[in-house]
Design an enzyme around this catalytic site. Structure first.
Site, PDB file in Angstrom:
ATOM      1  N   LYS A 173       0.834  -1.203   0.000  1.00 55.61           N
ATOM      2  CA  LYS A 173       0.000   0.000   0.000  1.00 55.61           C
ATOM      3  C   LYS A 173       0.869   1.253   0.000  1.00 55.61           C
ATOM      4  O   LYS A 173       0.542   2.256  -0.662  1.00 55.61           O
ATOM      5  CB  LYS A 173      -0.932  -0.001   1.216  1.00 55.61           C
ATOM      6  CG  LYS A 173      -1.823   1.253   1.337  1.00 55.61           C
ATOM      7  CD  LYS A 173      -2.762   1.418   0.134  1.00 55.61           C
ATOM      8  CE  LYS A 173      -3.535   2.734   0.170  1.00 55.61           C
ATOM      9  NZ  LYS A 173      -4.522   2.815   1.247  1.00 55.61           N
ATOM     10  N   LYS A 241      -0.813  12.335   5.451  1.00 52.67           N
ATOM     11  CA  LYS A 241      -0.630  11.138   6.283  1.00 52.67           C
ATOM     12  C   LYS A 241       0.032  10.009   5.510  1.00 52.67           C
ATOM     13  O   LYS A 241       1.015   9.413   5.962  1.00 52.67           O
ATOM     14  CB  LYS A 241      -1.984  10.668   6.819  1.00 52.67           C
ATOM     15  CG  LYS A 241      -1.931   9.340   7.583  1.00 52.67           C
ATOM     16  CD  LYS A 241      -3.297   8.921   8.074  1.00 52.67           C
ATOM     17  CE  LYS A 241      -4.173   8.322   7.008  1.00 52.67           C
ATOM     18  NZ  LYS A 241      -3.788   6.925   6.671  1.00 52.67           N
TER      19      LYS A 241
END
Length: 303
Positions: A173, A241
Protein backbone atom coordinates in the site's frame (compact mmCIF):
# COMPACT_ATOMS: atom_id res chain seq x y z
CA UNK A 1 -14.19 -21.75 9.05
CA UNK A 2 -17.63 -20.35 8.21
CA UNK A 3 -18.09 -16.78 9.30
CA UNK A 4 -21.37 -15.22 10.31
CA UNK A 5 -20.75 -12.64 13.05
CA UNK A 6 -18.58 -9.66 12.24
CA UNK A 7 -17.54 -6.52 14.06
CA UNK A 8 -16.79 -3.46 11.95
CA UNK A 9 -15.05 -0.49 13.60
CA UNK A 10 -14.67 2.81 11.79
CA UNK A 11 -17.85 3.92 10.02
CA UNK A 12 -16.49 6.87 8.10
CA UNK A 13 -16.82 7.80 4.44
CA UNK A 14 -15.29 4.48 3.40
CA UNK A 15 -16.11 2.29 6.37
CA UNK A 16 -19.85 2.95 6.30
CA UNK A 17 -20.47 1.70 2.74
CA UNK A 18 -18.15 -1.23 3.39
CA UNK A 19 -20.09 -2.25 6.49
CA UNK A 20 -23.38 -1.84 4.66
CA UNK A 21 -22.20 -4.14 1.85
CA UNK A 22 -21.53 -6.83 4.45
CA UNK A 23 -24.96 -6.38 6.01
CA UNK A 24 -26.54 -6.65 2.56
CA UNK A 25 -24.56 -9.85 1.95
CA UNK A 26 -26.21 -11.47 4.95
CA UNK A 27 -23.48 -11.19 7.55
CA UNK A 28 -24.46 -10.29 11.10
CA UNK A 29 -22.50 -7.05 11.44
CA UNK A 30 -22.17 -5.03 14.61
CA UNK A 31 -20.74 -1.64 13.73
CA UNK A 32 -19.06 0.88 15.97
CA UNK A 33 -17.90 4.44 15.44
CA UNK A 34 -17.14 7.19 17.90
CA UNK A 35 -19.96 9.22 16.31
CA UNK A 36 -23.42 8.23 17.60
CA UNK A 37 -25.05 9.22 14.31
CA UNK A 38 -22.89 6.69 12.43
CA UNK A 39 -23.84 3.95 14.88
CA UNK A 40 -27.47 4.82 14.28
CA UNK A 41 -27.09 4.64 10.50
CA UNK A 42 -25.57 1.15 10.48
CA UNK A 43 -28.22 -0.07 12.92
CA UNK A 44 -30.95 1.34 10.66
CA UNK A 45 -29.37 -0.48 7.73
CA UNK A 46 -29.77 -3.80 9.51
CA UNK A 47 -26.57 -4.01 11.49
CA UNK A 48 -26.34 -4.71 15.18
CA UNK A 49 -26.52 -1.77 17.54
CA UNK A 50 -23.41 -1.32 19.69
CA UNK A 51 -22.61 1.54 22.02
CA UNK A 52 -19.03 0.45 22.74
CA UNK A 53 -16.22 -1.30 20.91
CA UNK A 54 -16.39 -4.30 23.22
CA UNK A 55 -20.13 -4.58 22.67
CA UNK A 56 -19.64 -4.60 18.89
CA UNK A 57 -16.87 -7.19 19.20
CA UNK A 58 -18.62 -9.49 21.65
CA UNK A 59 -18.34 -13.05 20.33
CA UNK A 60 -17.55 -11.91 16.76
CA UNK A 61 -15.51 -14.24 14.59
CA UNK A 62 -13.75 -11.37 12.84
CA UNK A 63 -13.19 -7.67 13.44
CA UNK A 64 -12.56 -5.35 10.51
CA UNK A 65 -10.78 -2.11 11.36
CA UNK A 66 -11.23 0.85 9.03
CA UNK A 67 -9.77 3.43 11.41
CA UNK A 68 -7.50 6.39 10.75
CA UNK A 69 -4.15 4.97 11.82
CA UNK A 70 -2.28 2.32 13.78
CA UNK A 71 -2.66 4.23 17.05
CA UNK A 72 -6.45 4.12 16.71
CA UNK A 73 -6.31 0.40 15.88
CA UNK A 74 -4.30 -0.30 19.01
CA UNK A 75 -6.68 1.77 21.10
CA UNK A 76 -9.70 -0.11 19.74
CA UNK A 77 -8.15 -3.52 20.29
CA UNK A 78 -6.53 -3.01 23.67
CA UNK A 79 -7.56 0.16 25.50
CA UNK A 80 -11.23 -0.25 24.55
CA UNK A 81 -11.28 -4.02 25.01
CA UNK A 82 -12.15 -4.99 21.47
CA UNK A 83 -9.69 -7.87 21.21
CA UNK A 84 -10.66 -9.56 24.45
CA UNK A 85 -14.33 -9.41 23.50
CA UNK A 86 -13.81 -11.32 20.25
CA UNK A 87 -14.24 -15.08 19.96
CA UNK A 88 -11.12 -16.94 21.09
CA UNK A 89 -10.06 -17.89 17.53
CA UNK A 90 -11.25 -14.71 15.85
CA UNK A 91 -9.39 -12.83 13.13
CA UNK A 92 -8.47 -9.15 13.20
CA UNK A 93 -8.45 -7.56 9.73
CA UNK A 94 -6.62 -4.23 9.65
CA UNK A 95 -7.73 -2.36 6.51
CA UNK A 96 -6.40 1.10 7.33
CA UNK A 97 -3.24 2.55 5.80
CA UNK A 98 -0.53 2.18 8.46
CA UNK A 99 3.29 2.01 8.61
CA UNK A 100 4.58 -1.54 8.00
CA UNK A 101 6.55 -1.60 11.25
CA UNK A 102 3.50 -0.57 13.27
CA UNK A 103 1.40 -3.27 11.58
CA UNK A 104 3.97 -5.94 12.42
CA UNK A 105 4.05 -4.87 16.05
CA UNK A 106 0.26 -4.82 16.30
CA UNK A 107 -0.02 -8.26 14.68
CA UNK A 108 2.41 -9.73 17.20
CA UNK A 109 0.29 -8.48 20.09
CA UNK A 110 -2.85 -9.95 18.52
CA UNK A 111 -1.13 -13.29 17.88
CA UNK A 112 -0.01 -13.44 21.50
CA UNK A 113 -3.67 -13.86 22.50
CA UNK A 114 -4.14 -16.81 20.13
CA UNK A 115 -6.11 -14.82 17.58
CA UNK A 116 -5.28 -14.37 13.91
CA UNK A 117 -4.36 -11.26 11.93
CA UNK A 118 -4.71 -10.10 8.33
CA UNK A 119 -2.85 -7.03 7.11
CA UNK A 120 -5.26 -5.88 4.39
CA UNK A 121 -5.05 -2.20 3.38
CA UNK A 122 -7.27 -1.04 0.55
CA UNK A 123 -7.10 1.26 -2.44
CA UNK A 124 -9.98 2.81 -4.35
CA UNK A 125 -11.19 5.56 -2.05
CA UNK A 126 -14.78 6.45 -1.30
CA UNK A 127 -15.93 5.64 -4.84
CA UNK A 128 -14.44 2.15 -4.64
CA UNK A 129 -15.90 1.56 -1.20
CA UNK A 130 -19.36 2.61 -2.34
CA UNK A 131 -19.22 0.37 -5.40
CA UNK A 132 -17.61 -2.59 -3.56
CA UNK A 133 -14.74 -2.33 -6.03
CA UNK A 134 -11.80 -1.80 -3.72
CA UNK A 135 -8.38 -3.26 -4.37
CA UNK A 136 -7.39 -5.21 -1.26
CA UNK A 137 -3.72 -6.03 -0.57
CA UNK A 138 -3.80 -8.87 1.94
CA UNK A 139 -0.90 -10.40 3.83
CA UNK A 140 -1.65 -13.47 5.94
CA UNK A 141 -1.10 -17.22 5.94
CA UNK A 142 -2.96 -18.87 3.06
CA UNK A 143 -5.50 -20.64 5.26
CA UNK A 144 -6.27 -17.51 7.28
CA UNK A 145 -6.92 -15.48 4.14
CA UNK A 146 -9.05 -18.28 2.67
CA UNK A 147 -11.37 -18.15 5.69
CA UNK A 148 -11.92 -14.41 5.22
CA UNK A 149 -12.25 -14.39 1.43
CA UNK A 150 -16.07 -14.49 1.53
CA UNK A 151 -15.94 -11.23 3.51
CA UNK A 152 -13.23 -9.52 1.50
CA UNK A 153 -14.84 -10.48 -1.80
CA UNK A 154 -17.92 -8.48 -0.79
CA UNK A 155 -15.79 -5.37 -0.39
CA UNK A 156 -13.44 -5.48 -3.35
CA UNK A 157 -13.29 -6.78 -6.88
CA UNK A 158 -9.54 -7.35 -6.68
CA UNK A 159 -8.18 -9.19 -3.65
CA UNK A 160 -4.46 -9.87 -3.87
CA UNK A 161 -2.46 -12.18 -1.61
CA UNK A 162 0.77 -10.18 -1.34
CA UNK A 163 2.54 -12.24 1.32
CA UNK A 164 2.23 -14.20 4.52
CA UNK A 165 3.80 -11.77 7.00
CA UNK A 166 2.07 -8.76 8.61
CA UNK A 167 3.51 -5.55 7.24
CA UNK A 168 3.77 -6.83 3.68
CA UNK A 169 0.30 -5.57 2.81
CA UNK A 170 1.15 -2.21 4.36
CA UNK A 171 4.35 -2.07 2.31
CA UNK A 172 2.50 -2.70 -0.96
CA UNK A 173 0.00 0.00 0.00
CA UNK A 174 2.89 2.38 0.72
CA UNK A 175 4.29 1.74 -2.75
CA UNK A 176 0.85 2.42 -4.21
CA UNK A 177 0.48 5.67 -2.27
CA UNK A 178 3.97 6.77 -3.24
CA UNK A 179 3.02 6.62 -6.90
CA UNK A 180 -0.41 8.17 -6.34
CA UNK A 181 1.01 11.12 -4.44
CA UNK A 182 3.87 11.71 -6.85
CA UNK A 183 1.55 11.42 -9.86
CA UNK A 184 -0.84 14.00 -8.41
CA UNK A 185 2.04 16.36 -7.64
CA UNK A 186 3.51 15.88 -11.13
CA UNK A 187 0.12 16.60 -12.68
CA UNK A 188 -0.13 19.76 -10.59
CA UNK A 189 3.31 20.86 -11.77
CA UNK A 190 2.36 20.34 -15.41
CA UNK A 191 -0.93 22.19 -14.97
CA UNK A 192 0.88 25.03 -13.23
CA UNK A 193 3.33 25.44 -16.10
CA UNK A 194 0.50 25.45 -18.63
CA UNK A 195 -1.33 28.05 -16.55
CA UNK A 196 1.78 30.19 -16.32
CA UNK A 197 2.20 30.44 -20.06
CA UNK A 198 -1.52 30.99 -20.60
CA UNK A 199 -2.46 28.08 -22.85
CA UNK A 200 -5.94 26.53 -22.85
CA UNK A 201 -5.84 24.12 -19.93
CA UNK A 202 -8.76 22.01 -21.10
CA UNK A 203 -7.00 21.41 -24.43
CA UNK A 204 -3.71 20.63 -22.66
CA UNK A 205 -5.40 18.01 -20.47
CA UNK A 206 -7.12 16.47 -23.48
CA UNK A 207 -3.76 16.15 -25.24
CA UNK A 208 -1.95 14.76 -22.20
CA UNK A 209 -4.73 12.31 -21.35
CA UNK A 210 -4.32 10.63 -24.73
CA UNK A 211 -0.53 10.73 -24.85
CA UNK A 212 2.30 8.67 -23.40
CA UNK A 213 2.47 11.24 -20.58
CA UNK A 214 -0.93 10.16 -19.28
CA UNK A 215 -1.66 8.50 -15.94
CA UNK A 216 -4.85 7.56 -14.12
CA UNK A 217 -4.23 10.40 -11.68
CA UNK A 218 -3.76 12.92 -14.48
CA UNK A 219 -7.04 11.89 -16.10
CA UNK A 220 -8.91 11.91 -12.78
CA UNK A 221 -7.34 14.79 -10.85
CA UNK A 222 -6.29 17.04 -13.73
CA UNK A 223 -9.81 18.29 -14.59
CA UNK A 224 -10.51 18.97 -10.91
CA UNK A 225 -7.40 21.15 -10.73
CA UNK A 226 -9.19 23.51 -13.11
CA UNK A 227 -12.14 23.90 -10.74
CA UNK A 228 -12.14 26.53 -8.02
CA UNK A 229 -13.91 24.27 -5.52
CA UNK A 230 -14.10 20.68 -6.76
CA UNK A 231 -15.99 17.94 -4.91
CA UNK A 232 -13.88 16.08 -2.37
CA UNK A 233 -13.13 12.44 -3.11
CA UNK A 234 -9.87 12.26 -1.15
CA UNK A 235 -8.41 15.04 0.96
CA UNK A 236 -5.06 16.78 0.96
CA UNK A 237 -4.56 15.61 4.55
CA UNK A 238 -4.95 11.97 3.53
CA UNK A 239 -1.83 12.36 1.41
CA UNK A 240 -0.06 14.26 4.17
CA UNK A 241 -0.63 11.14 6.28
CA UNK A 242 -0.05 8.52 3.60
CA UNK A 243 3.11 10.03 2.18
CA UNK A 244 4.37 10.36 5.75
CA UNK A 245 3.83 6.59 6.04
CA UNK A 246 5.69 6.10 2.74
CA UNK A 247 8.67 8.02 4.09
CA UNK A 248 8.56 6.05 7.35
CA UNK A 249 8.58 2.81 5.35
CA UNK A 250 11.53 4.14 3.38
CA UNK A 251 13.47 4.94 6.54
CA UNK A 252 12.75 1.46 7.88
CA UNK A 253 14.07 -0.10 4.67
CA UNK A 254 16.92 2.44 4.35
CA UNK A 255 15.55 3.38 0.92
CA UNK A 256 15.99 6.91 -0.44
CA UNK A 257 12.67 8.38 -1.62
CA UNK A 258 13.40 11.93 -2.83
CA UNK A 259 10.33 12.27 -5.07
CA UNK A 260 8.01 11.06 -2.33
CA UNK A 261 9.63 13.50 0.08
CA UNK A 262 9.09 16.46 -2.26
CA UNK A 263 5.48 15.45 -2.93
CA UNK A 264 4.91 15.20 0.84
CA UNK A 265 6.20 18.74 1.31
CA UNK A 266 3.82 20.04 -1.37
CA UNK A 267 0.81 18.39 0.27
CA UNK A 268 2.03 19.57 3.68
CA UNK A 269 2.35 23.17 2.51
CA UNK A 270 -1.17 23.01 1.05
CA UNK A 271 -2.51 21.73 4.35
CA UNK A 272 -0.53 24.39 6.19
CA UNK A 273 -2.45 27.06 4.29
CA UNK A 274 -5.66 25.70 5.81
CA UNK A 275 -6.65 23.55 2.84
CA UNK A 276 -6.14 20.10 4.35
CA UNK A 277 -9.82 19.17 4.06
CA UNK A 278 -10.02 20.10 0.37
CA UNK A 279 -9.80 17.63 -2.51
CA UNK A 280 -6.26 16.36 -2.95
CA UNK A 281 -6.19 17.78 -6.49
CA UNK A 282 -5.84 21.16 -4.80
CA UNK A 283 -2.18 20.49 -4.11
CA UNK A 284 -1.94 22.49 -7.34
CA UNK A 285 -2.39 25.48 -5.02
CA UNK A 286 1.14 24.92 -3.73
CA UNK A 287 2.45 25.58 -7.23
CA UNK A 288 0.15 28.56 -7.71
CA UNK A 289 1.51 30.02 -4.49
CA UNK A 290 5.09 29.46 -5.65
CA UNK A 291 4.39 30.99 -9.04
CA UNK A 292 2.30 33.87 -7.77
CA UNK A 293 -0.96 33.24 -9.59
CA UNK A 294 -4.42 31.91 -8.88
CA UNK A 295 -7.07 30.14 -10.92
CA UNK A 296 -10.16 31.99 -12.13
CA UNK A 297 -13.02 29.65 -13.06
CA UNK A 298 -11.83 26.84 -15.30
CA UNK A 299 -10.22 28.72 -18.17
CA UNK A 300 -6.79 29.50 -16.80
CA UNK A 301 -4.77 31.74 -14.53
CA UNK A 302 -5.24 35.25 -13.30
CA UNK A 303 -1.86 36.91 -13.07
Amino acid sequence: MALSRLAFVGLGSMGMPMARHLVAAGFAVSGYDIRPESRAVIAAAGGGKAETVSEAASGAEAMLLMVVNAAQAEDVLFAQGGLDALASEATVVLMATCPPQAVSALAAKVAATGRRFIDAPVSGGVVGAQAAKLTIMAAAPVDVLADLRPVLDRLGDRVFHVGTEPGQGATVKAVNQLLCGVHIAATAEAVSLAERVGVDLAVVLEILSGSSASSWMLRDRGPRMLEADPPVTSTVDIFVKDLGIVLEAGRGAKAALPLASLAHQLFLSTSGRGEGARDDSQVVGAYRALNGHTISGSSGPTR
